[in-house]
Design a protein around this motif. Structure first.
Motif: not given
Length: 481
Positions: A307-309, A390-393, A402-411
């Motif tokens: 998961x990345x920001x 708008x979304x803390x992810x 530490x995961x604030x606004x992190x989202x999955x790495x998509x293909x």
């Protein structure tokens, strides 16, 4: 297991049964293929057929939605805004237009401007160690301890080689994802596990291209991920596509790496992905001011690099303020701040996010640098000044700041057919994505060594990491990917 030569790997995969209608799982592809459905042994066909039927038909005692209501099969299993507009015009009673995804579910006459942007309402339970707070730091957590965000509908293609699932990784497997969707979006009850498994099996057999199926077949055969060859390296490409492929390897593979394109493949980026920011109780990042260097953020280890920001939460934030041409800027998104505690008792505060970037004037937008008493920037984990998200992810799942606004790495396979882009459809076209990365992401990712050396393509914009010709080449390759 030692990796077999590429052709032997391909032969072994073909022995498992190639996808329907394909003679070459790497090169023989139409320009805009329909989803590829994996061929199965005869004994499995009835299960696959049953899974597709369960995917496309609503369960009893629901609001009429099926999986395919939002994951449109003939549109790369995503939900395109044009599809929403057409369905609303032709049939406002379509199950898609349920009040749960109206702009205001309680309105006398519901409207669907968010849905027209391809966004659906996602309601999540707040982690026990978090509260919602206002600008003044007062706790305003709803009584039911739930928050709602607006998110895009991800394609279910290639789920056989990805996971965990959803943009925040909250579902560990497809069976759980299917049940959650039936509960949350179809307003149904508990479904038998056997039926959930059929749905999941169907989803695992849907691919964006034969290349994705190829990777899946090798994974199923037991080949370690690290030893699976990248099928794009064997594609027959035009000269422009080949140039685009080289740019892709330089600019994109660092995060979208490996055969599944979901691995952080660049050593420097992997190190960055595993770093969080040390935060003060007010949410500001802790900086060390080094002579002749200036403020340097203090890093702390973070376990998960999937998961990345990359700053796209910030772009939605700017869009809500009218300062960035985000595709979703015309609809109102939530404006949240959160307080994190050490545990579920919520007695000992850890930090507030995002921090309020006030200046001496008290105005966060007075144009002056947002600096603390030591001359360090007043910024949150993304190192940018913003006073709401708008979304803390991922943080809404883990409760970890530490995961604030992190989202999955998509293909990125099939990416040309799944616009708009990112977790909240903040960018409308693939060209917008490439332009934004060239100007705002690549130059600020030191391990890639892609400084902003090219004049801006658009007047008033900043310098870019990619030239106009390089961006066109990259787009041509992404069209094939």
């Amino acid at each position: 297991m030692a990796c077999r030569p590429f052709i032997a790997c391909l032969t072994g995969a073909l022995a498992l049964g190639g996808p329907v209608g394909c003679t070459d799982p790497i090169q023989d592809e139409p320009e805009a293929p329909e989803p590829v459905v994996e061929a199965k042994a005869t004994s499995e066909l009835s299960s696959t057929t049953a899974g597709q039927r369960l995917f496309t038909q609503a369960f009893p005692n629901t609001n009429g939605r099926s999986c395919a209501t939002c994951h449109v099969l003939d549109e790369s299993t995503a939900l395109h805004p044009s599809n929403v507009e057409a369905r609303l015009a032709s049939n406002p009673r379509d199950p898609l237009f349920n009040r749960i995804d109206a702009d205001d579910p309680a309105a006398a006459v519901p409207t669907y401007e968010h849905l027209k942007k391809g966004l659906v309402r996602v309601v999540l339970p707040l982690p026990a160690n978090m509260d919602v707070i206002d600008v003044g730091g007062n706790v305003i957590t709803p009584a039911d301890r739930k928050v709602a965000v607006w998110r895009a509908v991800p394609s279910i293609q290639d789920t056989a080689i990805t996971g965990a699932f959803q943009f925040d990784g909250r579902e560990a497997n497809l069976e759980g994802q299917a049940q959650s969707a039936i509960t949350s979006h179809s307003q149904g009850g508990t479904v038998a596990l056997a039926q959930l498994r059929r749905i999941a099996d169907f989803e695992r057999g849907v691919f964006s291209s034969p290349r994705s199926w190829f990777v899946s077949a090798l994974l199923e055969a037991g080949v370690p991920r690290s030893q699976i060859p990248v099928p794009e390296d064997a594609m027959l490409l035009s000269p422009q596509e080949q140039r685009g492929h080289e740019i892709f390897k330089t600019a994109c593979v660092g995060c979208h790496g490996g055969a599944t394109q979901t691995d952080v493949a660049h050593p420097g980026l992997n190190a960055l992905a595993r770093q969080g920011r040390l935060l003060k109780p007010d949410g500001n990042v802790v900086f060390t001011v080094l002579p002749d260097v200036g403020p340097v953020p203090v890093a702390v280890p973070r376990a998960d690099d999937k998961f990345l920001n990359v700053g796209f939460g910030f772009f939605s934030y700017l869009g809500q303020l009218g300062q960035f041409p985000a595709y979703n800027a015309s609809v109102e998104l939530p404006r949240y701040r959160f307080r994190f505690y050490t545990d579920g008792t919520r007695q000992h505060q850890v930090t507030d996010l995002p921090p309020i970037p006030v200046t001496a004037s008290g105005d966060p937008y007075d144009g002056n640098p947002k600096l603390d008493e030591n001359g360090a920037p007043i910024v949150g984990p993304n190192l940018l000044p913003q006073w709401f998200t708008t979304d803390a992810g991922r943080a809404l799942i883990t409760g970890d700041p530490l995961d604030f606004e992190l989202f999955d790495i998509p293909t990125l396979r099939g990416v040309a057919r799944t616009a708009p882009y990112f977790h909240d459809n903040s960018l409308a076209t693939l060209k917008d994505v490439v332009d934004t990365y060239s100007q705002f992401v690549l130059p600020f990712t030191p391990p890639l060594n892609l400084p902003a050396i090219y004049p801006p393509e658009n007047p008033g914009a900043g310098p870019e990491s990619l030239s106009p010709a390089q961006k066109q080449d990259l787009l041509r390759f992404l069209d094939r990917l």
